[in-house]
Scaffold this active site. Structure first.
Site, PDB file in Angstrom:
ATOM      1  N   ARG A 174      -4.890 -27.649  -9.706  1.00  0.00           N
ATOM      2  CA  ARG A 174      -4.474 -28.783 -10.557  1.00  0.00           C
ATOM      3  C   ARG A 174      -3.589 -28.284 -11.701  1.00  0.00           C
ATOM      4  O   ARG A 174      -3.711 -28.733 -12.836  1.00  0.00           O
ATOM      5  CB  ARG A 174      -5.678 -29.544 -11.111  1.00  0.00           C
ATOM      6  CG  ARG A 174      -6.638 -30.080 -10.090  1.00  0.00           C
ATOM      7  CD  ARG A 174      -6.001 -31.128  -9.155  1.00  0.00           C
ATOM      8  NE  ARG A 174      -6.966 -31.519  -8.150  1.00  0.00           N
ATOM      9  CZ  ARG A 174      -7.096 -30.908  -6.980  1.00  0.00           C
ATOM     10  NH1 ARG A 174      -6.310 -29.894  -6.674  1.00  0.00           N
ATOM     11  NH2 ARG A 174      -7.995 -31.300  -6.104  1.00  0.00           N
ATOM     12  N   SER A 248     -10.436 -38.748 -10.501  1.00  0.00           N
ATOM     13  CA  SER A 248     -11.309 -37.658 -10.960  1.00  0.00           C
ATOM     14  C   SER A 248     -10.906 -37.235 -12.366  1.00  0.00           C
ATOM     15  O   SER A 248      -9.764 -36.844 -12.593  1.00  0.00           O
ATOM     16  CB  SER A 248     -11.212 -36.464 -10.006  1.00  0.00           C
ATOM     17  OG  SER A 248     -11.677 -36.805  -8.725  1.00  0.00           O
ATOM     18  N   GLU A 344      -8.898 -33.404 -16.252  1.00  0.00           N
ATOM     19  CA  GLU A 344      -7.674 -33.385 -15.444  1.00  0.00           C
ATOM     20  C   GLU A 344      -6.527 -34.118 -16.129  1.00  0.00           C
ATOM     21  O   GLU A 344      -5.405 -33.624 -16.130  1.00  0.00           O
ATOM     22  CB  GLU A 344      -7.933 -33.998 -14.064  1.00  0.00           C
ATOM     23  CG  GLU A 344      -8.608 -33.068 -13.085  1.00  0.00           C
ATOM     24  CD  GLU A 344      -8.427 -33.517 -11.641  1.00  0.00           C
ATOM     25  OE1 GLU A 344      -7.398 -34.171 -11.345  1.00  0.00           O
ATOM     26  OE2 GLU A 344      -9.297 -33.221 -10.814  1.00  0.00           O
TER      27      GLU A 344
END
EC number: 1.3.1.98
Length: 348
Positions: A174, A248, A344
């Site tokens: 990520r 998420s 995130e």
């Protein structure tokens, strides 16, 4: 695909623009100015204007990886560059380019309809094509970096256009160079993907294997895998159009073997996944659930009852509310497990 040559009019600038409908969490915020960029040449023309030479700039794709904590005092660049095409192929792969403003899921399904597999595990991820490599989006055993060829960007500092290959992007979990050295300094205008001609299904996750089995897919093709992933995501994750969220919210933490030994001693049922480099990935949702947060609210923001990784807007939430519950969850997980959770989405 729009090129970078030729004259283009300046995009319209909307003053005191409302950003609430442009972020999937549905958080209230305004921008001093909002420009909808539909062509790279528009961006170059806009950046040449002296009024915006030193102004703060925020690049906005689908708004699905963003937490707005207040008004943005600067220029918001909403990327709406479209187009998708096959740009070449060789013995091993097709090379497919898409404008940065293309909807990611629509692009994935289009590639499959053309007979170019490879992105099916990333079906139904919200956002735009341009944001995919920035975040190095991933799901169900696949990351964008594994299908990436190159991208075109414009420097927000000089207006110059250039291209980056995979090695230049420094992809990680990520993560990419766009979150570090190039953070806030570039705007992606198009992305080219390398889609394999010798396709094999990626079915490393039990959820996907079980869904395919339930559908009777003994030898699943790319569209079968995509359909299975879509069904799983729809069961587990809320639709941002109905319930504000950014998917998420926390990355799955990566730890070393020594930390794993300490954790397993106290929590024998701890899910953990060995990585090729010897590190160990944990399930952030499991940690959050064990701390009692699943289905729980703090003010107008809650933890989704079907998936502890997802924070949702129960109505009327602000960026401050999101930051508060995120920090409370991080504190609880740190106290109980000694593990730091990293969000995130980007806070602005």
């Amino acid at each position: 695909m729009p090129g970078n040559s030729g004259a283009a009019p300046l995009p319209a600038l909307e003053p005191h623009a409302d950003l609430q409908a442009l972020n999937t969490f549905g958080l209230p915020a305004r921008a001093d100015r909002l420009a909808i960029v539909e062509h790279p040449a528009q961006l170059a023309a806009l950046l040449a204007q002296p009024d915006w030479a030193g102004a703060p700039r925020l690049v906005l794709g689908g708004g699905s990886n963003l937490v707005l904590t207040g008004d943005f005092h600067g220029l918001v660049l909403k990327v709406a560059i479209g187009g998708r095409r096959l740009v070449g192929d060789d013995d091993d792969a097709w090379y497919v380019e898409a404008g940065a403003g293309e909807n990611w899921h629509d692009f994935v399904r289009w590639t499959l309809a053309q007979g170019w597999p490879g992105l099916e595990n990333l079906s139904l991820i919200p956002g735009t094509v341009g944001a995919a490599p920035i975040q190095n989006i991933g799901a169900y055993g696949l990351e964008v970096a594994e299908r990436f060829a190159s991208l075109a960007v414009v420097s927000l500092e000089t207006g110059a256009s250039f291209r980056l290959e995979a090695a230049d992007c420094r992809f990680g979990y990520r993560d990419s160079i766009f979150k570090h050295e190039l953070a806030g300094r570039t705007l992606v205008t198009s992305v080219t993907f390398r889609l394999p001609k010798r396709w094999l299904p990626v079915i490393r996750y039990a959820d996907v294997a079980e869904e395919l089995a339930a559908r009777g897919s003994v030898a699943p093709g790319p569209i079968d895998v995509s359909d299975a992933v879509i069904a799983i995501r729809r069961r587990k994750l809320p639709d941002p159009a109905a319930i504000g969220n950014v998917g998420s919210f926390f990355k799955n933490p990566v730890i070393d073997a020594a930390t794993l030994g300490r954790l397993v001693a106290g929590h024998p049922d701890l899910p953990h996944y060995l990585q090729p480099d010897g590190s160990v990935k944990l399930a952030a949702g499991w940690l959050i659930d064990r701390c009692g947060w699943k289905g729980r609210d703090l003010g107008p923001v809650g933890v989704y009852e079907r998936q502890a990784l997802v924070l949702v807007n129960r109505g009327g939430a602000t960026g401050t509310d999101v930051r508060r519950i995120a920090q409370a969850i991080r504190d609880d997980v740190s106290r109980r497990f000694g593990v730091d959770l990293e969000p995130e989405p980007v806070f602005v």
